[in-house]
Design an enzyme around this catalytic site. Structure first.
Site, short mmCIF file in Angstrom:
data_model
loop_
_atom_site.label_atom_id
_atom_site.label_comp_id
_atom_site.label_asym_id
_atom_site.label_seq_id
_atom_site.Cartn_x
_atom_site.Cartn_y
_atom_site.Cartn_z
N CYS A 1 0.88 -1.18 0.00
CA CYS A 1 0.00 0.00 0.00
C CYS A 1 0.91 1.22 0.00
O CYS A 1 1.06 1.91 1.01
CB CYS A 1 -0.91 0.00 1.22
SG CYS A 1 -1.76 -1.57 1.51
N PRO B 1 1.52 7.68 -0.78
CA PRO B 1 2.29 8.49 -1.75
C PRO B 1 3.81 8.29 -1.71
O PRO B 1 4.54 9.07 -2.29
CB PRO B 1 1.93 9.92 -1.36
CG PRO B 1 1.72 9.85 0.12
CD PRO B 1 1.13 8.48 0.40
N GLY B 2 4.28 7.27 -0.99
CA GLY B 2 5.67 6.87 -1.17
C GLY B 2 6.65 7.22 -0.08
O GLY B 2 7.86 7.03 -0.26
N LYS C 1 7.29 5.71 2.81
CA LYS C 1 8.02 4.51 3.27
C LYS C 1 8.75 3.84 2.11
O LYS C 1 9.86 3.31 2.28
CB LYS C 1 7.07 3.56 3.97
CG LYS C 1 6.48 4.16 5.25
CD LYS C 1 5.52 3.23 5.93
CE LYS C 1 4.81 3.93 7.09
NZ LYS C 1 3.86 4.96 6.64
N ASP D 1 -0.26 0.18 -5.47
CA ASP D 1 -1.37 0.98 -4.97
C ASP D 1 -2.49 0.92 -5.99
O ASP D 1 -2.24 0.74 -7.18
CB ASP D 1 -0.97 2.43 -4.71
CG ASP D 1 -1.82 3.07 -3.62
OD1 ASP D 1 -1.43 3.01 -2.44
OD2 ASP D 1 -2.89 3.61 -3.96
N CYS E 1 -1.30 3.50 11.34
CA CYS E 1 -1.17 4.73 12.14
C CYS E 1 -2.42 4.91 13.00
O CYS E 1 -2.92 6.02 13.16
CB CYS E 1 -0.92 5.95 11.25
SG CYS E 1 -2.23 6.27 10.05
#
Length: 458
Positions: free
Chosen positions: A271, A274-275, A277, A295, A392
Site C-alpha cells: 500500500c 504516496p511513497g 516509506k 497501490d 497509524c
C-alpha cells in the site's frame, strides 16, 4: 472573502457540506488575496474549529435557548468562529473576536440576530471572568459545564466522539487518556527524513539554521530532523529541489527500519502511495535492488513517482492494482511491507475532521480489508523472508486483534522482535509480545503500530 474570518467561514461552510477540511482550506485560499499571516490564521481557525466542534456545540447548548443543532447552519458556524477565538485563541483580543463575529453575522444574512450573537459571546466572557482584564480572557472559571461520566467528560472537554474515548480508556488510565486527547488537539510537528544518498544530516541542519529555521534531531532515528519554528512553504526550504529530504513523521520512519531492507533484495510495498516509506526503503537499500510499489489509485502512484524522482531514486517500480488480487508476486519477495489503510486514530492532529468521519462501523469495514491485505501479502514472501504490518491507528481491533487472527490462521509465521541493529528506538519500544505501539503522549510522535513476522518452512 476580504478577510481571514470570512475565508474561514466559507471554508467551514464547505466542510459542513461534506468537503475535507484541508481541501476546503486550499480551495478558499486559492481564491483569496491574503497576507501569509492571515492565511495561517484561516488554516488555524478552520482546523481548530473542526477539531473542537463538540466542545463548541456544548457551549452553544449551554449559552443559547436553542441547542446547537437547532440553530441555522451558517449561524452555528459563525458562533463557532466567535467562541473558538475567545476560548482557544488567546492572542486575539476578546473585543476583536466579538466585533468581527458580529460583523460576519451582519454580512451573511443574520443582521437581525447580531444582538443575539453579541450577547452570547459577551455572556461567555463574563462567565470566564476575564472581561476588562487587558482585553484578554484568563479562563479563571471554565464556562463549559461537564458531566461526571468520564467518557462524556473527556469527549466534551477535548472534543472527541464517545466511542474513541472508550477505545483509549480500555488501554490507558483516565489521566493518560486525557494527555493523549490534549496531544492530538495540538498542531502537528513537521519532521524531515534526510536522504543519505544525496546529503548528510549535518549539511541539512546547517542549511536550515543558515536560513533562520530552527531544527532538532530525534533520538534513535538517524535520518530525522524536526522543524521547530515556522517555516513558510515547505517547497522553498533549503534542499527541497535537490532531493536532500522528504517530509515524513518520525513514527513512519521507524517502520522501514523495522523492515530492515538490504541491498540487492526484492521488496514489495503493498500500500505504497504516496511513497514516504517506499522511498525510505530505497534509501536504506542504497538504491540497489528492486522495490515494487503497489497501490490501487493512479493519482497517488503518480505522487509516489514524483517523490522518487525528486529524491533521485532508481530502484522503485510501480504496480497499479488492488494488492488483495496480485498473484504475480507469489513467493518472490525477500521482504514485504503492509502499511495498511486504517482509521488513523494515531494521526488525528494531522486530519482535523478524521475523528468525525470514522465510526465503529467504518472500523469493522477496515478490519476486513486489513485481514485480506495481510493474508495476500504473506503469499508474496519467500521462506525465511520478512513481513511487516503497520498502521497509524491506536485501535486494538485494527492492530493486536489482526495480528492474533493472522497467527491463528498462518502457523508457519512467527513474530520477530526488533533488535538494536534495526533501530535502538524500535528495540526500546517493543513490548514482550514483540510488537511496537507508539503512543504520542509518551514518545512525542504520531501514534503507530508495527510488527515484524518471519516465514518459516512448513
Amino acid at each position: 472573502m476580504e478577510n481571514s474570518r470570512s475565508c474561514a467561514f466559507f471554508a467551514l461552510r464547505l466542510v459542513h457540506r461534506g468537503a475535507y477540511a484541508d481541501v476546503a482550506v486550499d480551495r478558499v485560499l486559492r481564491q483569496a488575496h491574503l497576507s501569509d499571516v492571515d492565511r495561517r490564521l484561516v488554516a488555524e481557525l478552520v482546523y481548530g474549529i473542526v477539531r473542537r466542534l463538540r466542545s463548541l456545540d456544548a457551549l452553544i447548548d449551554q449559552l443559547a435557548k436553542k441547542k446547537a443543532h437547532q440553530q441555522p447552519p451558517d449561524l452555528r458556524t459563525i458562533l463557532h468562529l466567535g467562541l473558538y477565538q475567545l476560548r482557544y485563541h488567546q492572542r486575539i483580543p476578546a473585543s476583536a473576536a466579538v466585533n468581527s463575529t458580529v460583523e460576519l453575522a451582519k454580512k451573511n444574512g443574520f443582521s437581525g440576530l447580531t444582538g443575539f450573537v453579541n450577547g452570547l459571546l459577551r455572556q461567555y466572557i463574563r462567565l470566564a471572568e476575564g472581561e476588562g482584564q487587558n482585553d484578554k480572557i484568563d479562563n479563571l472559571k471554565d464556562p463549559l459545564k461537564l458531566p461526571s461520566d468520564p467518557v462524556k467528560r473527556l469527549g466534551i472537554l477535548h472534543s472527541y466522539p464517545d466511542w474513541i474515548i472508550e477505545v483509549w480508556l480500555e488501554q490507558l488510565d483516565y489521566c493518560e487518556t486525557e494527555q493523549l486527547c490534549t496531544w492530538l488537539n495540538q498542531p502537528p510537528a513537521i519532521d524531515l527524513r534526510i536522504n543519505p544518498l544525496r546529503t548528510s544530516i549535518d549539511t541539512v541542519e546547517a542549511a536550515m539554521l543558515a536560513a533562520g529555521i530552527s531544527v532538532s534531531r530525534v533520538h534513535g532515528l538517524p535520518q530525522a530532523l524536526r522543524l521547530t519554528s515556522n517555516t513558510g512553504a515547505i517547497q522553498k526550504l533549503p534542499g527541497f529541489t535537490e532531493g536532500w529530504w522528504i517530509v515524513q513523521d518520525s513514527s513512519a520512519q521507524l517502520v522501514s527500519h523495522l523492515l530492515d531492507p538490504q541491498p540487492g533484495e526484492v521488496i514489495i510495498d503493498a500500500c505504497a502511495a504516496p511513497g514516504g516509506k517506499t522511498t525510505h526503503i530505497a534509501e536504506l537499500m542504497a538504491d540497489r535492488g528492486t522495490i515494487w510499489a503497489c497501490d490501487r489509485t493512479l493519482s497517488r502512484l503518480k505522487k509516489l513517482q514524483q517523490n522518487a524522482q525528486r529524491l533521485q531514486l532508481q530502484s522503485i517500480q510501480t504496480c497499479l492494482g488492488d494488492s488483495r488480487n496480485s498473484p504475480q508476486f507469489q513467493n518472490i519477495a525477500d521482504r514485504v511491507l503492509v502499511d495498511a489503510p486504517c482509521s488513523g486514530l494515531g494521526t488525528l492532529h494531522r486530519h482535523a475532521d478524521a475523528r468525525w468521519r470514522q465510526t465503529p462501523e467504518t472500523i469493522n469495514e477496515l478490519v476486513i480489508l486489513q485481514k485480506d491485505l495481510l493474508s495476500q501479502a504473506a503469499t508474496w514472501v519467500k521462506t525465511g523472508g520478512t513481513l511487516v504490518y503497520a498502521t497509524c491507528t491506536l485501535h486494538p481491533q485494527e492492530n493486536e486483534a489482526i495480528i492474533q487472527d493472522f497467527l491463528a490462521h498462518h502457523p508457519n509465521w512467527q513474530i520477530v522482535s526488533p533488535t538494536t541493529t534495526n533501530s535502538s528506538l524500535a528495540a526500546n519500544l517493543a513490548i514482550t509480545e514483540g510488537w511496537i505501539k507508539v503512543w504520542p503522549q509518551r514518545q512525542g510522535m504520531d501514534g503507530f503500530f508495527m510488527v515484524r513476522f518471519r516465514k518459516e518452512a512448513h
